[in-house]
Motif scaffolding. Structure first.
Motif, PDB file in Angstrom:
ATOM      1  N   ASN A 197      87.788  29.874  59.202  1.00 12.16           N
ATOM      2  CA  ASN A 197      87.311  28.589  59.743  1.00 12.16           C
ATOM      3  C   ASN A 197      85.539  28.436  59.304  1.00 12.16           C
ATOM      4  N   VAL A 198      85.255  29.210  58.439  1.00 11.96           N
ATOM      5  CA  VAL A 198      83.560  29.027  57.848  1.00 11.96           C
ATOM      6  C   VAL A 198      83.341  28.231  56.917  1.00 11.96           C
ATOM      7  N   THR A 199      82.350  27.521  56.733  1.00 14.68           N
ATOM      8  CA  THR A 199      81.882  26.708  55.616  1.00 14.68           C
ATOM      9  C   THR A 199      80.540  27.202  55.408  1.00 14.68           C
ATOM     10  N   ILE A 200      80.741  27.597  53.673  1.00 14.43           N
ATOM     11  CA  ILE A 200      79.211  28.064  53.291  1.00 14.43           C
ATOM     12  C   ILE A 200      79.030  27.087  52.246  1.00 14.43           C
ATOM     13  N   TYR A 201      77.588  26.478  52.234  1.00 20.06           N
ATOM     14  CA  TYR A 201      77.014  25.415  51.596  1.00 20.06           C
ATOM     15  C   TYR A 201      76.600  25.976  50.326  1.00 20.06           C
ATOM     16  N   ALA A 202      75.949  25.089  49.447  1.00 20.86           N
ATOM     17  CA  ALA A 202      75.484  25.390  47.952  1.00 20.86           C
ATOM     18  C   ALA A 202      74.539  26.543  47.823  1.00 20.86           C
ATOM     19  N   ASN A 203      74.715  27.583  47.090  1.00 22.85           N
ATOM     20  CA  ASN A 203      73.520  28.394  46.540  1.00 22.85           C
ATOM     21  C   ASN A 203      73.370  29.293  47.603  1.00 22.85           C
ATOM     22  N   ALA A 204      74.254  29.637  48.567  1.00 26.35           N
ATOM     23  CA  ALA A 204      73.866  30.552  49.842  1.00 26.35           C
ATOM     24  C   ALA A 204      74.482  31.921  49.024  1.00 26.35           C
ATOM     25  N   THR A 205      73.345  32.983  49.311  1.00 22.08           N
ATOM     26  CA  THR A 205      73.740  34.323  48.773  1.00 22.08           C
ATOM     27  C   THR A 205      73.866  35.234  50.295  1.00 22.08           C
ATOM     28  N   ILE A 206      75.207  35.910  50.254  1.00 21.76           N
ATOM     29  CA  ILE A 206      75.346  36.794  51.243  1.00 21.76           C
ATOM     30  C   ILE A 206      75.896  37.883  50.737  1.00 21.76           C
ATOM     31  N   LEU A 207      75.055  38.920  51.063  1.00 19.37           N
ATOM     32  CA  LEU A 207      75.277  40.463  50.442  1.00 19.37           C
ATOM     33  C   LEU A 207      75.670  41.442  51.547  1.00 19.37           C
ATOM     34  N   GLY A 208      76.312  42.668  50.833  1.00 16.28           N
ATOM     35  CA  GLY A 208      76.527  43.782  51.648  1.00 16.28           C
ATOM     36  C   GLY A 208      78.006  43.851  52.364  1.00 16.28           C
ATOM     37  N   GLY A 209      78.581  45.011  52.368  1.00 13.96           N
ATOM     38  CA  GLY A 209      79.799  45.489  52.615  1.00 13.96           C
ATOM     39  C   GLY A 209      80.142  45.674  54.134  1.00 13.96           C
ATOM     40  N   GLU A 210      79.110  45.525  54.880  1.00 10.84           N
ATOM     41  CA  GLU A 210      78.917  45.440  56.485  1.00 10.84           C
ATOM     42  C   GLU A 210      78.545  44.295  56.889  1.00 10.84           C
ATOM     43  N   THR A 211      78.256  43.433  56.166  1.00 16.56           N
ATOM     44  CA  THR A 211      77.952  41.994  56.584  1.00 16.56           C
ATOM     45  C   THR A 211      79.456  41.158  56.889  1.00 16.56           C
ATOM     46  N   VAL A 212      79.381  40.558  58.041  1.00 15.76           N
ATOM     47  CA  VAL A 212      80.493  39.765  58.530  1.00 15.76           C
ATOM     48  C   VAL A 212      79.820  38.519  58.942  1.00 15.76           C
ATOM     49  N   ILE A 213      80.511  37.258  58.680  1.00 21.45           N
ATOM     50  CA  ILE A 213      80.188  35.988  58.774  1.00 21.45           C
ATOM     51  C   ILE A 213      81.154  35.653  59.976  1.00 21.45           C
ATOM     52  N   GLY A 214      80.799  35.447  61.239  1.00 23.10           N
ATOM     53  CA  GLY A 214      81.794  35.257  62.214  1.00 23.10           C
ATOM     54  C   GLY A 214      82.633  33.755  62.073  1.00 23.10           C
ATOM     55  N   LYS A 272      90.973  32.716  56.596  1.00 26.58           N
ATOM     56  CA  LYS A 272      91.810  31.410  56.396  1.00 26.58           C
ATOM     57  C   LYS A 272      90.849  30.281  56.973  1.00 26.58           C
ATOM     58  N   ASN A 273      91.485  29.193  56.021  1.00 25.49           N
ATOM     59  CA  ASN A 273      90.605  27.797  56.156  1.00 25.49           C
ATOM     60  C   ASN A 273      88.909  27.897  55.877  1.00 25.49           C
ATOM     61  N   VAL A 274      88.741  28.519  54.689  1.00 26.40           N
ATOM     62  CA  VAL A 274      87.273  28.701  54.527  1.00 26.40           C
ATOM     63  C   VAL A 274      87.150  27.628  53.431  1.00 26.40           C
ATOM     64  N   LYS A 275      85.791  27.082  53.640  1.00 21.51           N
ATOM     65  CA  LYS A 275      85.366  26.257  52.429  1.00 21.51           C
ATOM     66  C   LYS A 275      84.157  26.515  51.853  1.00 21.51           C
ATOM     67  N   ILE A 276      83.936  26.702  50.582  1.00 22.39           N
ATOM     68  CA  ILE A 276      82.967  27.134  49.863  1.00 22.39           C
ATOM     69  C   ILE A 276      82.224  26.435  49.007  1.00 22.39           C
ATOM     70  N   TYR A 277      81.052  25.917  48.664  1.00 24.55           N
ATOM     71  CA  TYR A 277      80.525  25.162  47.566  1.00 24.55           C
ATOM     72  C   TYR A 277      79.901  25.871  46.587  1.00 24.55           C
ATOM     73  N   GLN A 278      79.289  25.037  45.490  1.00 26.55           N
ATOM     74  CA  GLN A 278      78.934  25.765  44.287  1.00 26.55           C
ATOM     75  C   GLN A 278      77.879  26.735  44.466  1.00 26.55           C
ATOM     76  N   GLY A 279      77.802  27.753  43.681  1.00 34.34           N
ATOM     77  CA  GLY A 279      76.619  28.402  43.747  1.00 34.34           C
ATOM     78  C   GLY A 279      76.431  29.604  44.646  1.00 34.34           C
ATOM     79  N   VAL A 280      77.482  29.669  45.386  1.00 35.51           N
ATOM     80  CA  VAL A 280      77.719  30.620  46.367  1.00 35.51           C
ATOM     81  C   VAL A 280      77.818  32.195  45.748  1.00 35.51           C
ATOM     82  N   THR A 281      77.270  33.093  46.267  1.00 34.65           N
ATOM     83  CA  THR A 281      77.303  34.326  45.873  1.00 34.65           C
ATOM     84  C   THR A 281      77.718  35.327  47.139  1.00 34.65           C
ATOM     85  N   LEU A 282      78.914  36.200  46.990  1.00 32.39           N
ATOM     86  CA  LEU A 282      79.268  37.001  47.937  1.00 32.39           C
ATOM     87  C   LEU A 282      79.223  38.150  47.220  1.00 32.39           C
ATOM     88  N   GLY A 283      78.149  38.927  47.485  1.00 34.77           N
ATOM     89  CA  GLY A 283      77.955  39.940  46.497  1.00 34.77           C
ATOM     90  C   GLY A 283      77.560  41.344  47.147  1.00 34.77           C
TER      91      GLY A 283
END
Length: 287
Positions: free
Chosen positions: A244-261, A213-224
């Motif tokens: 309550n996570v914010t992810i700024y432009a063009n960040a790449t976050i990969l993997g099924g076990e990867t958790v952004i706290g 909930k309450n997540v903000k994501i900018y352009q170019g982000v890949t959750l792959g």
């Protein structure tokens, strides 16, 4: 035989040899244009008066809603039945003893029962957009013009049908939206309420992505995914983003076990392949 007649013959033979024709016996696949019209109709139903001129007085709105739901229910039932029947024919699923028509009818009834709940969630997404973008002058502006909001509207529709294991149609809906906005969200992605996409072009979310909930994501982000092997199908391949996570432009976050706290900020252009603790700030660094 002239050259044009030969071309016709060659193409008909090619149909027989290579397929790629929208039928299997007497069962057609869902039509792209039909799904496009259904998505447009559902957007009109969710936001009356925004996509077309409409008298939104109480009685007129009632008549509009009755007619729109009845027409969309018929169109959706037909396309869902085609999708289920085709998959049943190739052995991908079973419609049971009631048949695909009855199953399609139940799914459509459930969808329209859920539509008010979807609209409640979209109201929270809309509030998040107005709150999260200083350039947003009003909720009306967001509904009319923000591609990120359009993306989440269509995704919440497509995800319903994905969650009911309707083949083909959810992906067709998401790809229609992809072509319209440049935002590519797989219908399987699970996205919590109060979600805001700012700008949005070039965003990609994979099938098993989970967003809180309450997540903000900018352009170019890949959750792959870290791997694109076919054998990985059915496994958790894409990351989890907590509340309550914010992810700024063009960040790449990969993997099924990867958790952004929860309550973390992920800066632009970072590459992340392992978990990040809650309340972290990650900027311009590989982790």
């Amino acid at each position: 035989m002239n050259r044009l007649e030969k071309s016709i013959g060659d193409l008909l033979e090619n149909y027989e040899t290579h397929g790629m024709v929208n039928h299997s016996g007497s069962i057609n696949l869902p039509g792209r244009e039909s799904i496009n019209n259904i998505v447009r109709g559902l957007e009109e139903l969710l936001f009356p008066g925004y996509l077309e001129n409409l008298d939104t007085g109480k009685q007129s709105l009632k008549l509009f809603t009755v007619e729109k739901i009845n027409n969309l229910a018929l169109a959706l039932r037909s396309e869902v039945e085609k999708s289920l029947a085709f998959s049943a024919r190739i052995g991908a699923l079973s419609c049971g003893h009631e048949g695909c028509r009855a199953v399609a009818a139940m799914i459509i009834e459930e969808f329209f029962e859920e539509l008010s709940k979807i609209r409640v969630i979209l109201a929270k997404d809309l509030e998040a957009a107005v709150r999260g973008d200083p350039a947003a002058m009003s909720a009306d502006e967001v509904i009319l013009s923000y591609p990120g909001f359009q993306a989440i509207v269509v995704h919440r529709i497509a995800h319903f049908f994905y969650s009911r294991e309707v083949p083909l149609i959810p992906r067709m809906m998401s790809e229609l939206l992809h072509r319209r906005t440049g935002i590519d969200i797989h219908p399987g992605a699970q996205i919590g309420e109060s979600f805001f996409i700012d700008h949005g072009t070039g965003i990609v979310f994979g099938e098993t992505t989970i967003i809180g909930k309450n997540v903000k994501i900018y352009q170019g982000v890949t959750l792959g995914a870290l791997s694109v092997k076919k054998g990985e199908s059915g496994k958790k391949r894409h990351p989890t983003i907590e509340d309550n996570v914010t992810i700024y432009a063009n960040a790449t976050i990969l993997g099924g076990e990867t958790v952004i706290g929860h309550d973390s900020i992920i800066g632009g252009n970072v590459w992340i392949v392992q978990s990040v603790p809650p309340s972290s700030k990650i900027y311009n660094a590989n982790r």
